[in-house]
Design an enzyme around this catalytic site. Structure first.
Site, PDB file in Angstrom:
ATOM      1  N   GLU A  45       0.705  -1.053  -0.178  1.00 50.51           N
ATOM      2  CA  GLU A  45       0.493  -0.082   0.054  1.00 50.51           C
ATOM      3  C   GLU A  45       0.883   1.349   0.076  1.00 50.51           C
ATOM      4  O   GLU A  45       1.707   1.373   0.699  1.00 50.51           O
ATOM      5  CB  GLU A  45      -1.145  -0.013   0.947  1.00 50.51           C
ATOM      6  CG  GLU A  45      -2.418   0.788   0.663  1.00 50.51           C
ATOM      7  CD  GLU A  45      -3.296  -0.139   0.238  1.00 50.51           C
ATOM      8  OE1 GLU A  45      -3.202  -0.217  -0.808  1.00 50.51           O
ATOM      9  OE2 GLU A  45      -3.485  -1.898   0.135  1.00 50.51           O
ATOM     10  N   LEU A 137     -11.932   0.857  -3.401  1.00 49.19           N
ATOM     11  CA  LEU A 137     -12.080  -0.445  -4.193  1.00 49.19           C
ATOM     12  C   LEU A 137     -12.390  -0.220  -5.617  1.00 49.19           C
ATOM     13  O   LEU A 137     -12.116  -1.583  -6.442  1.00 49.19           O
ATOM     14  CB  LEU A 137     -13.279  -1.587  -3.701  1.00 49.19           C
ATOM     15  CG  LEU A 137     -13.864  -1.952  -2.098  1.00 49.19           C
ATOM     16  CD1 LEU A 137     -15.253  -2.244  -1.808  1.00 49.19           C
ATOM     17  CD2 LEU A 137     -12.507  -2.798  -2.113  1.00 49.19           C
ATOM     18  N   SER A 138     -12.219   0.871  -5.628  1.00 51.17           N
ATOM     19  CA  SER A 138     -11.594   0.975  -7.421  1.00 51.17           C
ATOM     20  C   SER A 138     -12.625   1.935  -7.645  1.00 51.17           C
ATOM     21  O   SER A 138     -12.444   0.941  -9.104  1.00 51.17           O
ATOM     22  CB  SER A 138     -10.016   0.253  -7.949  1.00 51.17           C
ATOM     23  OG  SER A 138      -9.954   0.947  -9.093  1.00 51.17           O
ATOM     24  N   ASP A 189      -4.891   0.998  -9.661  1.00 50.33           N
ATOM     25  CA  ASP A 189      -6.203   0.457  -9.860  1.00 50.33           C
ATOM     26  C   ASP A 189      -6.172   0.070 -11.358  1.00 50.33           C
ATOM     27  O   ASP A 189      -7.218  -0.956 -11.734  1.00 50.33           O
ATOM     28  CB  ASP A 189      -6.987   1.531  -9.367  1.00 50.33           C
ATOM     29  CG  ASP A 189      -6.940   2.182  -8.388  1.00 50.33           C
ATOM     30  OD1 ASP A 189      -5.838   1.967  -7.691  1.00 50.33           O
ATOM     31  OD2 ASP A 189      -7.377   2.927  -7.484  1.00 50.33           O
TER      32      ASP A 189
END
Ligand code: ADP
Ligand code: MG
Length: 412
Positions: A45, A137-138, A189
């Site tokens: 991340e 969550l894109s 993403d």
């Protein structure tokens, strides 16, 4: 307590919804329906703007876009998620700061494909989606990626047919989000939504843009990946994201490396010792040595954790990744300072109820957390998280179980 589960539509349902939305909006038949998934990052991340590694899987939750090519360069857009209305314009009108709201994520893709040299023209598009909105969550990349593969086919660009082409589509989507929607984003993403494969986690090396597909079959190990959308409002996210990027850039420049990826984990202490004075940040302000060290320590150790996670996947030891997830969360909470009370409560409750590991996922300051859970404990972990939220007076979270699904594709 009623558990809020986010159901994934199957492809037939998604295609039907998008087609019906297209008919209702435009009174015509679409040329086809394309869809693309949201994603959840297993580990790695805040590494994608540091030349590092990340490891997302695609969600079964997808954004469906019914599209038709139109004459000239007129663009007409509608979305079932945006009751405030659609957008009508022309490709020639699209540019930085010129498309308001959500339409920028769609029109921006056409614009950046044209910037990349593709011949693109007008189109009509109707969107419907089961990807949770703004939950980390894109949903934004799902929308961009579905539009990208749609335009690719409608205009015969031919990039969606192989991975190098999909990498170029991902770049176009990133550019749309950065330059037209005006949202900062690394590349994870869009890369996941366009380049991952079903049943696999995607190891994305942001230093050279390469990807590797690693088998990821939790069910075979009696495990499940539970995703918790905390619904926590993340107002701080944009400014803090820009600050973390600027801090990493300043630290890398001071250490004489292009990105923090170049800091050898074995020599981390030496690097940290050299961050002994405040550094000015692009965009204003400065960062104190203690802050610089903490941020660098997160990035360098997080990249190393991705490598360890990958080794465990490669030796079929996925049940052993839990401690890496826990360490990632601690690093994001304490060193990178991008967690929030709702995310911390989620991972604590999940572990307390038997999760093998849990961490926040995505940019932080709200959004979602993931927990690796033995299948027979999914219900107990869900209840424990709900109870923890109720005890603290937080709004109820939403849950989904994530299997590694497939990337952007044509549906009908
Ligand atoms: P996330 O990508 O984590 O869901 P973002 O803030 O990056 O959150 O993106 C959410 C934005 O993307 C929405 O506010 C909207 O502008 C746009 N968007 C995403 N999905 C859709 C959709 N189905 N229809 C219209 N706009 C969408
Ligand atoms: Mg997004």
């Amino acid at each position: 307590m009623t558990t809020h589960r986010v159901r994934a539509w199957d492809v037939a349902e998604g295609a039907r919804r998008a087609t019906e939305a297209f008919r209702a909006e435009f009174g015509a038949e679409p040329d086809g329906v394309w869809s693309a998934p949201g994603r959840v990052n297993l580990i790695g991340e805040h590494t994608d703007y540091n030349g590092g590694l990340c490891l997302p899987i695609d969600l079964p939750h997808r954004t469906y876009v019914a599209m038709a090519r139109t004459a000239g360069d007129a663009i007409a857009l509608a979305s079932a998620q945006e009751s405030s209305g659609g957008w009508r314009g022309a490709l020639a009108d699209v540019g930085p700061g010129r498309v308001p709201g959500w339409a920028a994520y769609v029109a921006g893709v056409a614009w950046s494909l044209a910037q990349d040299g593709a011949t693109v023209g007008g189109f009509a598009a109707a969107v419907d989606s089961c990807v949770p909105y703004g939950a980390g969550l894109s949903s934004s990349a799902a929308l961009e990626s579905a539009v990208a593969v749609g335009l690719d086919e409608l205009y015969g660009i031919g990039l969606a047919d192989d991975d190098p082409g999909r990498a170029r589509l991902a770049q176009a989507c990133i550019r749309a989000e950065n330059e037209i929607a005006g949202a900062m984003t690394g590349g994870m993403d869009q890369t996941s939504s366009l380049r991952a494969s079903a049943g696999h986690a995607l190891l994305y090396d942001t230093r050279d843009g390469s990807v590797r597909h690693l088998p990821f079959d939790l069910a075979a190990h009696g495990l499940a990946l539970l995703v918790v959308d905390t619904k926590a409002p993340h107002q701080l996210a944009d400014g803090q994201y820009a600050n973390r990027r600027a801090t990493c850039d300043a630290a890398a420049a001071h250490l004489g490396v292009a990105t923090l990826r170049e800091v050898d984990p074995a020599a981390l202490d030496d690097a940290l010792a050299r961050l002994d004075a405040p550094l000015p940040l692009s965009g204003g302000g400065s960062a104190e040595p203690a802050v610089l060290r903490a941020r660098v320590r997160h990035v360098v150790t997080e990249i190393a954790r991705v490598e360890q996670f990958v080794e465990l996947l490669q030796s079929d030891r996925v049940a052993e990744v839990g401690p890496l997830m826990d360490a990632s969360h601690a690093s994001l909470r304490d060193d990178y300072e991008v967690s929030c009370p709702e995310l911390d409560a989620t991972v604590e409750a999940a572990r307390g109820a038997g999760a093998l590991g849990a961490r926040m996922t995505g940019g932080g300051f709200g959004g979602s957390a993931i927990a690796l859970v033995p299948v027979d404990l999914v219900a107990a972990v869900t209840t424990a998280v709900e109870q923890s939220f109720a005890d603290r007076g937080y709004a109820p979270p939403a849950f989904l179980v994530a299997d590694a699904a497939g990337p952007a594709a044509r549906d009908i």
